[in-house]
Write an enzyme that holds these catalytic residues in place. Structure first.
Site, PDB file in Angstrom:
ATOM      1  N   TYR A   1      -4.254   3.864   7.679  1.00  0.00           N
ATOM      2  CA  TYR A   1      -5.061   2.968   7.917  1.00  0.00           C
ATOM      3  C   TYR A   1      -6.272   3.456   9.432  1.00  0.00           C
ATOM      4  O   TYR A   1      -6.139   5.051   9.699  1.00  0.00           O
ATOM      5  CB  TYR A   1      -5.302   1.367   7.658  1.00  0.00           C
ATOM      6  CG  TYR A   1      -4.462   0.523   6.846  1.00  0.00           C
ATOM      7  CD1 TYR A   1      -5.126   1.088   5.398  1.00  0.00           C
ATOM      8  CD2 TYR A   1      -3.189   0.647   6.821  1.00  0.00           C
ATOM      9  CE1 TYR A   1      -4.185   0.922   4.615  1.00  0.00           C
ATOM     10  CE2 TYR A   1      -2.939  -0.062   5.417  1.00  0.00           C
ATOM     11  CZ  TYR A   1      -3.351  -0.034   4.591  1.00  0.00           C
ATOM     12  OH  TYR A   1      -2.500  -0.905   3.629  1.00  0.00           O
TER      13      TYR A   1
ATOM     14  N   SER B   1       0.684  -1.220   0.301  1.00  0.00           N
ATOM     15  CA  SER B   1      -0.040   0.216   0.152  1.00  0.00           C
ATOM     16  C   SER B   1       0.655   1.696  -0.081  1.00  0.00           C
ATOM     17  O   SER B   1       0.103   2.172  -0.198  1.00  0.00           O
ATOM     18  CB  SER B   1      -1.154   0.215   1.072  1.00  0.00           C
ATOM     19  OG  SER B   1      -1.859  -0.723   0.751  1.00  0.00           O
TER      20      SER B   1
ATOM     21  N   LYS C   1       0.489   3.682  -2.742  1.00  0.00           N
ATOM     22  CA  LYS C   1      -0.893   3.810  -3.190  1.00  0.00           C
ATOM     23  C   LYS C   1      -0.503   5.736  -3.340  1.00  0.00           C
ATOM     24  O   LYS C   1      -1.297   6.238  -3.415  1.00  0.00           O
ATOM     25  CB  LYS C   1      -1.775   3.733  -1.658  1.00  0.00           C
ATOM     26  CG  LYS C   1      -2.395   2.744  -2.293  1.00  0.00           C
ATOM     27  CD  LYS C   1      -3.785   2.269  -0.933  1.00  0.00           C
ATOM     28  CE  LYS C   1      -4.424   0.681  -0.835  1.00  0.00           C
ATOM     29  NZ  LYS C   1      -3.380   0.014  -1.219  1.00  0.00           N
TER      30      LYS C   1
ATOM     31  N   VAL D   1       1.022  -3.171   4.069  1.00  0.00           N
ATOM     32  CA  VAL D   1       1.240  -4.555   5.047  1.00  0.00           C
ATOM     33  C   VAL D   1       2.376  -5.447   4.554  1.00  0.00           C
ATOM     34  O   VAL D   1       3.023  -6.484   5.143  1.00  0.00           O
ATOM     35  CB  VAL D   1       0.286  -5.379   4.502  1.00  0.00           C
ATOM     36  CG1 VAL D   1      -1.079  -5.110   5.343  1.00  0.00           C
ATOM     37  CG2 VAL D   1       0.221  -5.956   2.743  1.00  0.00           C
TER      38      VAL D   1
ATOM     39  N   TYR E   1      -4.284  -2.623  -9.818  1.00  0.00           N
ATOM     40  CA  TYR E   1      -4.514  -2.723  -8.859  1.00  0.00           C
ATOM     41  C   TYR E   1      -3.035  -3.523  -8.137  1.00  0.00           C
ATOM     42  O   TYR E   1      -2.472  -3.619  -7.240  1.00  0.00           O
ATOM     43  CB  TYR E   1      -5.469  -3.008  -7.226  1.00  0.00           C
ATOM     44  CG  TYR E   1      -5.378  -2.705  -6.183  1.00  0.00           C
ATOM     45  CD1 TYR E   1      -5.186  -1.766  -5.697  1.00  0.00           C
ATOM     46  CD2 TYR E   1      -5.693  -3.482  -5.359  1.00  0.00           C
ATOM     47  CE1 TYR E   1      -5.129  -1.510  -4.421  1.00  0.00           C
ATOM     48  CE2 TYR E   1      -5.067  -3.741  -4.139  1.00  0.00           C
ATOM     49  CZ  TYR E   1      -5.088  -2.866  -3.765  1.00  0.00           C
ATOM     50  OH  TYR E   1      -5.057  -2.697  -2.022  1.00  0.00           O
TER      51      TYR E   1
END
Lengths: 317, 317, 317, 317
Positions: free
Chosen positions: A243, A64, A67, A261, A191
């Protein structure tokens, strides 16, 4: 004044001794096998000098953290039109929660939860063929880092089985609301490949330089994003980058950051440094246990928090 | 370089022309009567020089801005033990939502939502009689601002009828989980009086100086909180200070801030300035419409975002 | 054919041997002390003959079973106007959940969850003084049962401390939405006294006769409610009478029933029998463990499920 | 006594005059084109005599009514093992809600919401190839109705595009929890074909006879399910058969029933009648507006509610 190399060496040594290292993410098979003993750190100062320690040259799956680059690239493609399809608020729930999508009609809360990043992939598909979208993304990150050796780990991309189902669910759910417009398998293909980017701490810190530097890549002197957009990306990293542990990270570290992660974290000290840390064990919120601790100690010893009254310069190299 | 007084004057003039002013909070009778035409701004630089414009000397009900002072005072009383009873994450929902309390067993997400502030009042009741708790709080804020003229508007405190029921519900709900330990009417008595503090922008900006200054009140040279605690309070203001609009505020303004339904906002530029703005009309998230806009413009013209690469100094006075 | 007294005797004997008896509700002090070994059953046939076994003459706190009588009395007072303030759907969540009230704007899902019963008390307060409302309610239940010895256990009513806070929260929350109109302490005063009704199985089964009998009390030949209203009350008992275990109760027992945390259940076989069972141990949904099991066996042996193709008559007495 | 044919004729005439007919489901293209003027009713008595009126011979898409047959077939295949993967409680939310699946770890609340029916298709895939599973299902329903003319409308099955995405989301979400074990497209292939069954009221009422008759098909005298299982299926229809309008249906009609978005409803009077109604306009809960009204009137005029004290027989034919 203690020099910065000494600080990162000390931190790496302390992390090597740490006993509570968190748990390696188990739902992606290729990540589950990673040795939790790893720890790496790399700091790039605004003057371009780098400081590294531990496994700073060992590649890991950035997951992530990608992102951040995906957001940057998507804003470059469609600008603020992105915000009609993705929100800018912390989610108050887990990274892969679907509840929020039901109550908010298919609009993800922010670009850093899975659903938001999936919408960004859908947007890219409006511009590129799937293969080209992935190639463009890789080219973009390589240019940011100034390193053509960065690759996508296709084995990881292909193997996202378990978490895959949730992401397929998220994408189809948003499609039901009209917020995904292309075939879900193509959207997720992009993705999963973005998430499977393999980088080491040094490369990741290099790729983050433009955010430390008002949007300009210091190596090329070319503007990646405008200064305002750089600030806004940083604000989203601060409020949404970890998060449902974003408040905790801001509280302990005080820097905009984005975790993955795979155990990586990219953190930015505006005007001063781009930092990447990596340790595969995660805390209960899904963020790197030792990565967070290492950043907390780095900021304590350098005074680099954005909430520090005087942040005049980096410690000497 | 444009001087700061000119900037605040310009902003006040622009706000006077604004047509979209938001809606005045209607659920507290005494607030509903406030004229939405008001706008005030006050900036205190780290050198103590102040710049003000508009209705900077008109007192208003600071409401939830008081939670910053309440948090500071509670941390002073019990330290990090607070965090066993209150979380540190953005809520992802409205300021008075009760849903989160059910799923998280009576632990409020952060000290800046109503439930969190009510727990802090309960903690104060473990130390003081109700009347004394209110008096101590008033004394504390007066000392921060260096102004004994600050008062509590007892009419506002007494009149919180409609919102009162929700807060009574929140408090009793937490009591069922054991996270409120004293009589609810006494706990809320303190809470309502804290919220009913009447201050003008100048006083509010003065009261915020310790947060700009690493925890030390520059007027008295006395430490209010440690530098670390000051940074942590600022981090919570950044991630949680504007309810479910905190991400948006960080995105647009890029400063730690705390808003109240009275239309006030306290924002801090670490090391540089303490800023208070006030305009009673609220946006759909319950934060001051023009207050936010004014801060956005102030930061654009001064470069004061914490995400700005170089924030060396204030514009000249 | 086995006669009914033999069946209830056998069931009582089986229940005395049962080892999994559930857990006695702990949150009301006076209930927590009840011996889980109790079990009682009473069946009143449509001909008025009664069959009882076990502790059928030991009084217990009927708690939420009282909501059946409260609903009946409230419908008598305001008729279908009730349904503007209370819904008619199963809640899909625990008996004291507050989440649903937030998403549905203060309208409880049905009259058998706490929030719904509290609204009914508020409605009664529009007609009676608090003391008179309680007296009327007691008089009403005594008349249904034909037994003036039924009393309210004021110690239980006074001692609902822990659950009390949740109910205070629910009531205040609904007041914030305008769905409670009187002082919360008075509303809850009525509610707690209704719940604290002490009855034994025999009395409870007698009080339920009107529901077996198309709305008419067979002892007095007087109509309590119209036949249509009796059917509707039964339908609500079927779909909502066991909180979030209503589907399970219908699946296993197949009768309209209403449970209480005191361990009592009232179940109705339309045209045939009114049944009360009591055993204080609760299952994980908060319904009597052995009470449910006893009803399941009774229905198996009598063929009394409303879903049975032929339910012509009761077994012989 | 009025005869039953007169009653159904009167009801059909009244429905023809009705002005509030609800809205035809718009999310399945082939359903959106159906004329809302349709109304049909068919009643099969326990003696096999049938009474019909209106468009009782016009086929419609039975959609979720098929879940009754799917549940029956799945219980036949795996028995009570089904309940390890599907619950038995009303959902308290919309038919396609995904929220509940997150809080309850991928276990659907009951077999009559989409998620529950999708799990049942997954179970069938453990026994049959996809094509064979569909063929078996069709064969099963034809046998229940005693009519080999019943077909699947493949155009409807193929065209479930918009709602398709939600169902794909639900299935993938449950797969992430391990509660779907086969390829989602195959699972949904079965699901969409079950829903696309085209039947008219007469056929549907015939197919429901076994539920009126203690589990035995009166035409063949063969047992379809045990009497206990028949009662249990009826109980689920009562508590869960109308999505989040199940309480309302029980309140108004008082019969176990199952609705579909095509506007059909199957309702059972145990021991007395199997009833099918159809009118395409839906109320705000997604259940047939006139179908519900027609059943309400039928029950009023026949006294057929399961909550009626004396339901000795059907009106004469």
């Amino acid at each position: 004044m203690v020099d910065l190399q000494t600080i990162v060496d000390e931190i790496a040594a302390e992390m090597a001794q740490a006993t509570e290292r968190g748990a390696v993410a188990s739902y992606i098979p290729d990540l589950a096998r990673i040795d939790p003993a790893h720890f790496g750190i790399a700091v790039i100062g605004h003057d371009g000098v780098s400081y590294a320690a531990g496994d700073a040259d060992t590649a890991f799956s950035i997951q992530s953290v990608s992102k951040v680059f995906s957001l940057t690239m998507t804003l470059g493609a469609v600008g603020d039109a992105l915000w009609r399809r993705v929100g800018r608020e912390p989610s108050g729930s887990a990274f892969n929660s679907i509840v929020q999508l039901e109550t908010e009609q298919g609009i993800p809360r922010n670009p850093f939860i899975n659903a938001g990043a999936i919408v960004m992939c859908d947007i890219l598909l409006g511009r590129y063929e799937p293969r080209e979208a992935i190639a463009q993304f890789l080219r973009f990150v390589r240019a940011l880092a100034g390193d053509d050796g960065i690759v996508i780990d296709h084995k990881v991309a292909g193997g996202e089985q378990e978490t895959g189902f949730r992401n397929v669910a998220l994408a189809n759910y948003m499609r039901a609301f009209g917020n995904i417009q292309h075939a879900v398998d193509k959207v997720l293909g992009i993705y999963f490949h973005q998430c499977a980017l393999a980088m080491n701490c040094r490369q990741l810190a290099l790729a983050g330089r433009f955010l430390m530097n008002g949007g300009r890549n210091p190596a090329t002197c070319r503007s990646v994003v405008s200064p305002q957009r750089a600030r806004r990306i940083l604000s989203l990293m601060m409020t949404c980058g970890h998060y449902d542990g974003s408040g905790e990270f801001a509280f302990r570290v005080g820097l905009p950051g984005k975790s993955g992660v795979g155990g990586g974290i990219l953190a930015i000290v505006p005007g001063i440094a781009s930092i990447a840390v990596w340790s595969p064990g995660l805390n209960e919120r899904g963020n790197s246990q030792l990565g967070t601790l290492a950043l907390e100690r780095l900021v304590q010893r350098t005074g680099w928090s954005v909430f520090e009254p005087v942040v005049l310069s980096a410690p000497e190299g």
